[in-house]
Motif scaffolding. Sequence first.
Motif, PDB file in Angstrom:
ATOM      1  N   SER A 163       0.989  -1.373  -0.210  1.00  0.00           N
ATOM      2  CA  SER A 163      -0.059  -0.014  -0.225  1.00  0.00           C
ATOM      3  C   SER A 163       0.828   1.244  -0.465  1.00  0.00           C
ATOM      4  O   SER A 163       0.571   2.155  -0.400  1.00  0.00           O
ATOM      5  N   GLY A 164       1.856   1.414   0.909  1.00  0.00           N
ATOM      6  CA  GLY A 164       3.234   2.556   0.543  1.00  0.00           C
ATOM      7  C   GLY A 164       3.365   2.315  -1.334  1.00  0.00           C
ATOM      8  O   GLY A 164       4.460   3.756  -0.971  1.00  0.00           O
ATOM      9  N   TYR A 165       3.806   1.641  -1.345  1.00  0.00           N
ATOM     10  CA  TYR A 165       3.891   1.353  -2.632  1.00  0.00           C
ATOM     11  C   TYR A 165       3.380   2.791  -3.853  1.00  0.00           C
ATOM     12  O   TYR A 165       2.822   3.580  -3.751  1.00  0.00           O
ATOM     13  N   VAL A 166       4.551   3.716  -4.638  1.00  0.00           N
ATOM     14  CA  VAL A 166       4.700   4.310  -5.453  1.00  0.00           C
ATOM     15  C   VAL A 166       4.819   3.935  -6.610  1.00  0.00           C
ATOM     16  O   VAL A 166       5.868   3.487  -7.108  1.00  0.00           O
ATOM     17  N   VAL A 167       4.078   4.959  -7.071  1.00  0.00           N
ATOM     18  CA  VAL A 167       4.063   4.551  -8.854  1.00  0.00           C
ATOM     19  C   VAL A 167       3.791   5.798  -9.276  1.00  0.00           C
ATOM     20  O   VAL A 167       2.939   7.168  -9.325  1.00  0.00           O
ATOM     21  N   ALA A 168       5.282   5.895 -10.125  1.00  0.00           N
ATOM     22  CA  ALA A 168       5.061   7.518 -10.867  1.00  0.00           C
ATOM     23  C   ALA A 168       5.257   7.480 -12.765  1.00  0.00           C
ATOM     24  O   ALA A 168       5.312   6.806 -12.897  1.00  0.00           O
ATOM     25  N   TRP A 169       4.841   8.296 -13.151  1.00  0.00           N
ATOM     26  CA  TRP A 169       5.367   8.703 -14.589  1.00  0.00           C
ATOM     27  C   TRP A 169       6.276   9.363 -14.931  1.00  0.00           C
ATOM     28  O   TRP A 169       6.354  10.701 -14.424  1.00  0.00           O
ATOM     29  N   PHE A 170       7.215   9.357 -15.734  1.00  0.00           N
ATOM     30  CA  PHE A 170       8.245  10.121 -15.983  1.00  0.00           C
ATOM     31  C   PHE A 170       8.050  10.199 -18.014  1.00  0.00           C
ATOM     32  O   PHE A 170       6.943   9.416 -18.087  1.00  0.00           O
ATOM     33  N   ARG A 171       8.749  11.549 -17.977  1.00  0.00           N
ATOM     34  CA  ARG A 171       8.542  11.271 -19.875  1.00  0.00           C
ATOM     35  C   ARG A 171       9.950  12.117 -20.045  1.00  0.00           C
ATOM     36  O   ARG A 171      10.877  13.252 -19.068  1.00  0.00           O
ATOM     37  N   THR A 197      11.846  13.912 -16.891  1.00  0.00           N
ATOM     38  CA  THR A 197      10.944  14.693 -16.787  1.00  0.00           C
ATOM     39  C   THR A 197       9.431  14.266 -15.117  1.00  0.00           C
ATOM     40  O   THR A 197       8.872  13.066 -15.947  1.00  0.00           O
ATOM     41  N   PHE A 198       9.879  14.436 -14.442  1.00  0.00           N
ATOM     42  CA  PHE A 198       8.540  13.947 -13.447  1.00  0.00           C
ATOM     43  C   PHE A 198       6.902  14.847 -14.087  1.00  0.00           C
ATOM     44  O   PHE A 198       6.646  15.815 -13.896  1.00  0.00           O
ATOM     45  N   VAL A 199       5.939  13.331 -14.385  1.00  0.00           N
ATOM     46  CA  VAL A 199       4.811  13.987 -14.730  1.00  0.00           C
ATOM     47  C   VAL A 199       3.526  13.773 -13.589  1.00  0.00           C
ATOM     48  O   VAL A 199       2.955  14.822 -13.443  1.00  0.00           O
ATOM     49  N   GLY A 200       3.520  12.811 -12.700  1.00  0.00           N
ATOM     50  CA  GLY A 200       2.962  12.354 -11.725  1.00  0.00           C
ATOM     51  C   GLY A 200       2.938  11.230 -11.020  1.00  0.00           C
ATOM     52  O   GLY A 200       4.027  10.518 -11.649  1.00  0.00           O
ATOM     53  N   ALA A 201       1.941  10.928  -9.951  1.00  0.00           N
ATOM     54  CA  ALA A 201       2.427  10.033  -9.190  1.00  0.00           C
ATOM     55  C   ALA A 201       1.342   9.514  -8.248  1.00  0.00           C
ATOM     56  O   ALA A 201       0.481   9.866  -8.124  1.00  0.00           O
ATOM     57  N   ILE A 202       1.200   7.941  -9.006  1.00  0.00           N
ATOM     58  CA  ILE A 202      -0.113   7.363  -7.190  1.00  0.00           C
ATOM     59  C   ILE A 202       0.706   6.659  -6.028  1.00  0.00           C
ATOM     60  O   ILE A 202       1.562   6.454  -6.507  1.00  0.00           O
ATOM     61  N   ALA A 220       7.144  12.127 -26.120  1.00  0.00           N
ATOM     62  CA  ALA A 220       8.375  12.423 -25.516  1.00  0.00           C
ATOM     63  C   ALA A 220       8.609  10.659 -25.523  1.00  0.00           C
ATOM     64  O   ALA A 220       6.965   9.533 -25.453  1.00  0.00           O
ATOM     65  N   VAL A 221       9.022   9.569 -25.117  1.00  0.00           N
ATOM     66  CA  VAL A 221       8.898   8.605 -24.068  1.00  0.00           C
ATOM     67  C   VAL A 221       8.892   8.300 -23.189  1.00  0.00           C
ATOM     68  O   VAL A 221       8.876   9.264 -21.561  1.00  0.00           O
ATOM     69  N   TYR A 222       7.676   7.870 -22.308  1.00  0.00           N
ATOM     70  CA  TYR A 222       6.789   7.753 -21.653  1.00  0.00           C
ATOM     71  C   TYR A 222       7.393   7.003 -20.263  1.00  0.00           C
ATOM     72  O   TYR A 222       7.245   5.435 -21.173  1.00  0.00           O
ATOM     73  N   TYR A 223       7.866   6.793 -18.735  1.00  0.00           N
ATOM     74  CA  TYR A 223       8.035   6.350 -18.217  1.00  0.00           C
ATOM     75  C   TYR A 223       7.579   5.665 -17.182  1.00  0.00           C
ATOM     76  O   TYR A 223       7.101   6.682 -16.565  1.00  0.00           O
ATOM     77  N   CYS A 224       6.951   4.473 -16.875  1.00  0.00           N
ATOM     78  CA  CYS A 224       6.392   4.145 -15.617  1.00  0.00           C
ATOM     79  C   CYS A 224       8.026   3.696 -14.640  1.00  0.00           C
ATOM     80  O   CYS A 224       9.027   2.957 -14.979  1.00  0.00           O
ATOM     81  N   ALA A 225       7.568   4.139 -13.105  1.00  0.00           N
ATOM     82  CA  ALA A 225       8.499   3.598 -12.369  1.00  0.00           C
ATOM     83  C   ALA A 225       7.932   3.059 -10.823  1.00  0.00           C
ATOM     84  O   ALA A 225       6.756   4.145 -10.883  1.00  0.00           O
ATOM     85  N   GLY A 226       8.909   2.959  -9.934  1.00  0.00           N
ATOM     86  CA  GLY A 226       7.679   2.454  -9.017  1.00  0.00           C
ATOM     87  C   GLY A 226       9.419   2.545  -7.383  1.00  0.00           C
ATOM     88  O   GLY A 226      10.775   2.560  -7.776  1.00  0.00           O
ATOM     89  N   THR A 227       7.949   2.916  -6.470  1.00  0.00           N
ATOM     90  CA  THR A 227       9.375   3.019  -5.729  1.00  0.00           C
ATOM     91  C   THR A 227       8.237   3.291  -4.349  1.00  0.00           C
ATOM     92  O   THR A 227       7.391   3.339  -3.742  1.00  0.00           O
ATOM     93  N   THR A 228       9.522   2.786  -3.416  1.00  0.00           N
ATOM     94  CA  THR A 228       9.219   2.410  -1.678  1.00  0.00           C
ATOM     95  C   THR A 228       9.097   4.257  -0.922  1.00  0.00           C
ATOM     96  O   THR A 228       9.111   4.044   0.533  1.00  0.00           O
ATOM     97  N   GLY A 229      10.011   4.768  -1.833  1.00  0.00           N
ATOM     98  CA  GLY A 229      10.840   5.846  -0.842  1.00  0.00           C
ATOM     99  C   GLY A 229       9.323   7.398  -0.792  1.00  0.00           C
ATOM    100  O   GLY A 229       8.770   6.752  -1.336  1.00  0.00           O
ATOM    101  N   ASP A 230       9.640   7.720  -0.963  1.00  0.00           N
ATOM    102  CA  ASP A 230       9.015   9.489  -0.785  1.00  0.00           C
ATOM    103  C   ASP A 230       8.339   9.645  -2.721  1.00  0.00           C
ATOM    104  O   ASP A 230      10.531   9.773  -3.770  1.00  0.00           O
TER     105      ASP A 230
END
Length: 122
Positions: A30-38, A46-51, A92-102
């Motif tokens: 539940s604490g995991y964060v997925v973000a979109w970059f491009r 650059t960062f686009v957004g995260a959830i 752009a090329v859009y990437y999703c990425a994951g983190t357990t951090g901020d």
Amino acid sequence: QVQLVESGGGLVQAGGSLRLSCAASGRTSSGYVVAWFRQAPGKERTFVGAITWSGRSKFYADSANVRFTISRDNAKNTVYLQMNSLRPEDTAVYYCAGTTGDYSDYEGYEYWGQGTQVTVSS
């Protein structure tokens, strides 16, 4: 270990819409964060957004706050990026990425997808 796979990119005319998908598998919580970059040609990523994986919190870059929406489907373990009113500068090329951090620690994302190309024609 978490695996992320993007899909949904393509060619669209200016003013059109696309929905990108990021399917996640592996160890998420539940604490995991997925973000979109491009990353546009010749430019930095650059960062686009995260959830958050729970879906309770969402964060957007100023440039994406009005036209882009991030959501997730619990049943499908998938995060979406809905992009409306697309502009040529969104190419752009859009990437999703994951983190357990901020979410704002952009260098701290441990897992990355392979990227999906979005091209917006004028």
